[in-house]
Design a protein around this motif. Structure first.
Motif, PDB file in Angstrom:
ATOM      1  N   SER A 173       0.830  -1.208   0.000  1.00  0.00           N
ATOM      2  CA  SER A 173       0.000   0.000   0.000  1.00  0.00           C
ATOM      3  C   SER A 173       0.865   1.258   0.000  1.00  0.00           C
ATOM      4  O   SER A 173       2.006   1.233   0.489  1.00  0.00           O
ATOM      5  N   PRO A 174       0.327   2.374  -0.524  1.00  0.00           N
ATOM      6  CA  PRO A 174       1.082   3.636  -0.483  1.00  0.00           C
ATOM      7  C   PRO A 174       1.433   4.040   0.952  1.00  0.00           C
ATOM      8  O   PRO A 174       2.502   4.595   1.197  1.00  0.00           O
ATOM      9  N   GLU A 175       0.542   3.745   1.882  1.00  0.00           N
ATOM     10  CA  GLU A 175       0.784   4.102   3.281  1.00  0.00           C
ATOM     11  C   GLU A 175       1.996   3.358   3.834  1.00  0.00           C
ATOM     12  O   GLU A 175       2.820   3.937   4.542  1.00  0.00           O
ATOM     13  N   THR A 176       2.118   2.075   3.482  1.00  0.00           N
ATOM     14  CA  THR A 176       3.239   1.270   3.960  1.00  0.00           C
ATOM     15  C   THR A 176       4.553   1.739   3.345  1.00  0.00           C
ATOM     16  O   THR A 176       5.566   1.883   4.048  1.00  0.00           O
ATOM     17  N   VAL A 177       4.544   1.997   2.039  1.00  0.00           N
ATOM     18  CA  VAL A 177       5.757   2.472   1.370  1.00  0.00           C
ATOM     19  C   VAL A 177       6.175   3.817   1.956  1.00  0.00           C
ATOM     20  O   VAL A 177       7.360   4.050   2.230  1.00  0.00           O
ATOM     21  N   THR A 178       5.209   4.684   2.182  1.00  0.00           N
ATOM     22  CA  THR A 178       5.493   5.991   2.787  1.00  0.00           C
ATOM     23  C   THR A 178       6.126   5.810   4.158  1.00  0.00           C
ATOM     24  O   THR A 178       7.150   6.438   4.471  1.00  0.00           O
ATOM     25  N   GLN A 179       5.533   4.946   4.978  1.00  0.00           N
ATOM     26  CA  GLN A 179       6.051   4.738   6.333  1.00  0.00           C
ATOM     27  C   GLN A 179       7.460   4.146   6.304  1.00  0.00           C
ATOM     28  O   GLN A 179       8.322   4.558   7.084  1.00  0.00           O
TER      29      GLN A 179
END
Length: 193
Positions: A173-179
């Motif tokens: 997910s974009p959220e995971t990559v961002t984190q």
């Protein structure tokens, strides 16, 4: 007044053609998309298409330019205050670049079609490097060679993260990559002496 109306009409028409191409790219490789497919998807005729574009490659160039411009804006918004030697920890709310990439993943799929846009990934990396140098230069107080080296490494890390994510067909997910990106960056900041 008439020129303004024509200009608005032209922008709107071009936007619809670009949107049609992007929608088609969601399910089809560019090589198999025809002008006929584009005009049918945009609900226009071929004459209107050829009033604005030479061929589908001309349209692709326009789409690519828009994506790079928007990518540059998202890049600036994400990293403006996280310049070299900044001791500020990255916040997830600031980093929108991965969400931008995810939202534009179908258009960015043309990056994988290397026969269409030879050296496109190098052009993207250079555009990112140039943008970060432009954004960070006024804020940085360090030797120019160190600043350029830092910016180059940061760019390669960012582009490598995006490229790897794309090659995995965005399974994370974009959220995971961002984190993950934030955690990596913040580890460096937290361990600065």
């Amino acid at each position: 007044m008439a020129d303004d109306m024509d200009s608005r009409s032209t922008r709107r028409t071009k936007h619809l053609f670009k949107d049609a191409l992007l929608r088609l790219l969601e399910t089809e490789s560019f090589a198999y998309i025809s002008v006929k497919d584009i005009v049918e998807t945009a609900d226009f005729n071929r004459t209107t298409f050829y009033n604005h574009y030479i061929d589908k490659f001309d349209l692709l160039d326009d789409v690519t330019k828009d994506l790079l411009d928007e990518f540059g804006d998202a890049l600036q918004k994400s990293f403006q205050k996280y310049y070299p030697n900044s001791k500020i920890l990255m916040k997830k709310t600031d980093i929108t670049i991965f969400e931008f990439v995810y939202q534009n993943r179908h258009g960015l799929s043309i990056c994988k079609q290397t026969e269409l846009l030879p050296n496109f990934s190098q052009k993207c990396s250079q555009a990112v490097l140039d943008k970060l140098i432009d954004v960070w230069s006024p804020q940085v107080d360090m030797a120019e060679h160190r600043f350029k080296a830092y910016t180059k490494i940061f760019t390669y890390g960012l582009m490598g993260t995006i490229s790897g994510w794309m090659s995995e067909d965005f399974s994370t997910s974009p959220e995971t990559v961002t984190q993950e990106f934030i955690d990596f960056y913040n580890f460096k900041v937290e361990n600065m002496h």
